[in-house]
Design a protein around this motif. Structure first.
Motif, PDB file in Angstrom:
ATOM      1  N   VAL A  83      31.368  38.310  53.290  1.00 52.31           N
ATOM      2  CA  VAL A  83      32.321  38.972  52.396  1.00 52.31           C
ATOM      3  C   VAL A  83      32.428  38.162  51.111  1.00 52.31           C
ATOM      4  CG1 VAL A  83      33.647  39.820  54.378  1.00 52.31           C
ATOM      5  CG2 VAL A  83      34.368  37.721  53.234  1.00 52.31           C
ATOM      6  N   THR A  84      32.842  38.827  50.033  1.00 46.78           N
ATOM      7  CA  THR A  84      32.991  38.099  48.775  1.00 46.78           C
ATOM      8  C   THR A  84      34.336  37.377  48.715  1.00 46.78           C
ATOM      9  OG1 THR A  84      33.771  40.132  47.709  1.00 46.78           O
ATOM     10  CG2 THR A  84      31.446  39.546  47.408  1.00 46.78           C
ATOM     11  N   ILE A  85      35.431  38.089  48.996  1.00 48.57           N
ATOM     12  CA  ILE A  85      36.738  37.454  48.761  1.00 48.57           C
ATOM     13  C   ILE A  85      37.645  37.482  49.990  1.00 48.57           C
ATOM     14  CG2 ILE A  85      36.655  37.925  46.275  1.00 48.57           C
ATOM     15  CD1 ILE A  85      38.829  40.028  46.726  1.00 48.57           C
ATOM     16  N   PHE A  86      38.790  36.816  49.862  1.00 49.59           N
ATOM     17  CA  PHE A  86      39.630  36.531  51.015  1.00 49.59           C
ATOM     18  C   PHE A  86      40.208  37.747  51.755  1.00 49.59           C
ATOM     19  CE2 PHE A  86      43.609  35.450  53.149  1.00 49.59           C
ATOM     20  CZ  PHE A  86      43.105  34.591  54.105  1.00 49.59           C
TER      21      PHE A  86
ATOM     22  N   MET B 249      32.728  33.729  54.015  1.00 51.56           N
ATOM     23  CA  MET B 249      33.313  34.121  52.730  1.00 51.56           C
ATOM     24  C   MET B 249      32.568  33.369  51.635  1.00 51.56           C
ATOM     25  SD  MET B 249      37.296  34.062  51.431  1.00 51.56           S
ATOM     26  CE  MET B 249      37.656  32.310  51.313  1.00 51.56           C
ATOM     27  N   LEU B 250      32.064  34.087  50.634  1.00 49.17           N
ATOM     28  CA  LEU B 250      31.287  33.436  49.571  1.00 49.17           C
ATOM     29  C   LEU B 250      32.180  32.609  48.658  1.00 49.17           C
ATOM     30  CD1 LEU B 250      28.741  36.240  48.583  1.00 49.17           C
ATOM     31  CD2 LEU B 250      28.437  34.358  50.200  1.00 49.17           C
ATOM     32  N   LEU B 251      33.329  33.152  48.302  1.00 46.00           N
ATOM     33  CA  LEU B 251      34.280  32.430  47.463  1.00 46.00           C
ATOM     34  C   LEU B 251      34.835  31.242  48.250  1.00 46.00           C
ATOM     35  CD1 LEU B 251      35.871  32.804  44.726  1.00 46.00           C
ATOM     36  CD2 LEU B 251      37.626  33.946  46.086  1.00 46.00           C
ATOM     37  N   SER B 252      34.879  30.070  47.634  1.00 44.11           N
ATOM     38  CA  SER B 252      35.475  28.925  48.330  1.00 44.11           C
ATOM     39  C   SER B 252      36.987  29.037  48.288  1.00 44.11           C
ATOM     40  CB  SER B 252      35.090  27.616  47.649  1.00 44.11           C
ATOM     41  OG  SER B 252      33.705  27.519  47.539  1.00 44.11           O
TER      42      SER B 252
ATOM     43  N   SER C 238      38.669  33.773  41.712  1.00 45.27           N
ATOM     44  CA  SER C 238      37.754  34.829  42.175  1.00 45.27           C
ATOM     45  C   SER C 238      37.074  35.588  41.034  1.00 45.27           C
ATOM     46  CB  SER C 238      38.505  35.818  43.074  1.00 45.27           C
ATOM     47  OG  SER C 238      39.556  36.418  42.359  1.00 45.27           O
ATOM     48  N   HIS C 239      37.726  35.660  39.859  1.00 48.26           N
ATOM     49  CA  HIS C 239      37.189  36.521  38.796  1.00 48.26           C
ATOM     50  C   HIS C 239      35.971  35.933  38.116  1.00 48.26           C
ATOM     51  CE1 HIS C 239      41.367  37.621  39.429  1.00 48.26           C
ATOM     52  NE2 HIS C 239      40.947  38.848  39.229  1.00 48.26           N
ATOM     53  N   SER C 240      35.842  34.604  38.175  1.00 52.09           N
ATOM     54  CA  SER C 240      34.701  33.987  37.503  1.00 52.09           C
ATOM     55  C   SER C 240      33.606  33.582  38.492  1.00 52.09           C
ATOM     56  CB  SER C 240      35.180  32.758  36.719  1.00 52.09           C
ATOM     57  OG  SER C 240      35.911  31.904  37.583  1.00 52.09           O
ATOM     58  N   PHE C 241      33.724  34.062  39.722  1.00 51.05           N
ATOM     59  CA  PHE C 241      32.741  33.687  40.742  1.00 51.05           C
ATOM     60  C   PHE C 241      31.344  34.190  40.388  1.00 51.05           C
ATOM     61  CE2 PHE C 241      30.236  34.749  44.488  1.00 51.05           C
ATOM     62  CZ  PHE C 241      30.235  33.543  45.164  1.00 51.05           C
ATOM     63  N   GLU C 242      30.374  33.309  40.522  1.00 47.39           N
ATOM     64  CA  GLU C 242      28.962  33.691  40.406  1.00 47.39           C
ATOM     65  C   GLU C 242      28.255  33.175  41.649  1.00 47.39           C
ATOM     66  OE1 GLU C 242      27.266  35.395  38.228  1.00 47.39           O
ATOM     67  OE2 GLU C 242      28.794  35.650  36.655  1.00 47.39           O
ATOM     68  N   PRO C 243      27.392  33.968  42.249  1.00 52.18           N
ATOM     69  CA  PRO C 243      26.747  33.526  43.488  1.00 52.18           C
ATOM     70  C   PRO C 243      25.742  32.404  43.251  1.00 52.18           C
ATOM     71  CG  PRO C 243      25.794  35.580  42.738  1.00 52.18           C
ATOM     72  CD  PRO C 243      26.943  35.294  41.817  1.00 52.18           C
ATOM     73  N   SER C 244      25.710  31.453  44.145  1.00 51.20           N
ATOM     74  CA  SER C 244      24.710  30.388  44.094  1.00 51.20           C
ATOM     75  C   SER C 244      23.461  30.878  44.823  1.00 51.20           C
ATOM     76  CB  SER C 244      25.254  29.137  44.782  1.00 51.20           C
ATOM     77  OG  SER C 244      25.343  29.391  46.183  1.00 51.20           O
ATOM     78  N   PRO C 245      22.342  30.191  44.649  1.00 47.50           N
ATOM     79  CA  PRO C 245      21.145  30.569  45.409  1.00 47.50           C
ATOM     80  C   PRO C 245      21.410  30.607  46.921  1.00 47.50           C
ATOM     81  CG  PRO C 245      20.556  29.057  43.652  1.00 47.50           C
ATOM     82  CD  PRO C 245      22.054  29.153  43.644  1.00 47.50           C
TER      83      PRO C 245
END
Ligand SMILES: [Zn+2]
Length: 319
Positions: A36-39, A57-60, A65-72
């Protein structure tokens, strides 16, 4: 940003060249991989599926959350998912690009905004309107005109949870009974929460709340008939208000004798502090559950607890 996307595309290309295409039927332990992306999505799946799935969860925790960019590494996690859940709004617009570059044949993809009635972002009186002086931002906002904060209404949360449960039961039949029972119990709690908000707000002396912050609660206030004043819309990336915006909110609080000024989670709280100092209104948190602190995350705090705390804060603001 462009560079990052390029690197990501390269990694995906390499993955397919070297043939390490992940098996997506399930993780090595036989459990589904759910990403999932967010909480809010994280907590909903956790409530429904418990330890029957591998949930990421991708977001730490604690991150914006609005400035999240996915890492490799995030891209590889998505690629390995049996089920991928995102919001479907402006903040995770990157998802479309990433998914387009992947083989998603065996992946179930779920956008939370697809399962509720969405409304457009709105600008209320006194709100900072960055459209006038920043053309680029104007296009950004008007492109992504639907308010993405669908989960802030418990009624929407119930709709989303029902749909996630249906999907989980379909892709993992062996645990369908477990998911169905867990979801039913969780939805019952959310229905109680919904009823509590309804009663609280229906019986309130005041029906207006003031935010010295961004306002991601459109679905929440619509559900229970509250009105609001805020410095910024939920879409805004701005956090520095003009003097006129602050003055407008201060005047509203004085004129309507509003006892509380709200801020949202993980905010710098500067504007709420100023308004509080100037008016004597108490500064309180109304949690919009974008994300939670590392500490809350580790202690297992979720949507229900945060919303119950919101009910307490609203009682102070409305009575
Ligand atoms: Zn948001």
């Amino acid at each position: 940003m462009k560079k990052q996307i390029l690197i990501i595309m390269l990694i995906i290309a390499m993955l397919s060249v070297f043939g390490c295409k992940p098996s997506r039927t399930a993780g090595q332990d036989g459990k589904l991989n759910v990403t999932v992306t967010i909480f809010p999505a994280y907590d909903f799946v956790r409530q429904i599926a418990g330890d029957k799935v591998n949930l990421t969860m991708l977001l730490s925790p604690g991150a914006e959350s609005h400035s999240f960019e996915p890492s490799p590494r995030d891209i590889i996690t998505i690629q390995n998912s049996d089920l991928f859940i995102f919001v479907g709004g402006e903040s995770d617009a990157w998802v479309e690009r990433i998914l387009q570059s992947m083989n998603t044949d065996n992946m179930s993809i779920f956008a939370m905004m697809d399962f509720v009635d969405v409304v457009e972002e709105e600008f209320v009186e006194g709100m900072e309107h960055d459209h006038d002086h920043d053309h680029e931002e104007e296009e950004y906002c008007e492109d992504a005109e639907y308010d993405e904060h669908v989960w802030t209404s418990p009624r929407n949360a119930i709709l989303i949870i029902r749909s996630i449960t249906e999907l989980l039961c379909k892709i993992d039949e062996s645990n369908a009974e477990f998911y169905t029972e867990k979801a039913a119990a969780y939805i019952e709690e959310l229905q109680k929460l919904d009823a509590a908000f309804y009663e609280l707000i229906a019986g309130a002396k005041r029906k207006t709340i003031v935010f010295g912050d961004r306002f991601p609660f459109r679905y929440f206030v619509d559900a229970y008939g509250l009105s609001y004043y805020a410095a910024f819309s939920g879409c805004s990336t701005d956090t520095e208000p003009s003097a006129a915006t602050v003055a407008f909110l201060i005047n509203k609080i004085r004129a309507e004798q509003i006892p509380v000024v709200f801020h949202i989670e993980l905010s710098n709280e500067r504007m709420a502090n100023t308004i509080s100092e100037e008016t004597g209104a108490k500064k309180l948190l109304l949690h919009s559950v974008h994300n939670i602190t590392k500490r809350d995350f580790d202690s297992g705090i979720g949507y229900l607890e945060l919303m119950r705390r919101n009910a307490g804060a609203l009682r102070e603001a409305l009575y």
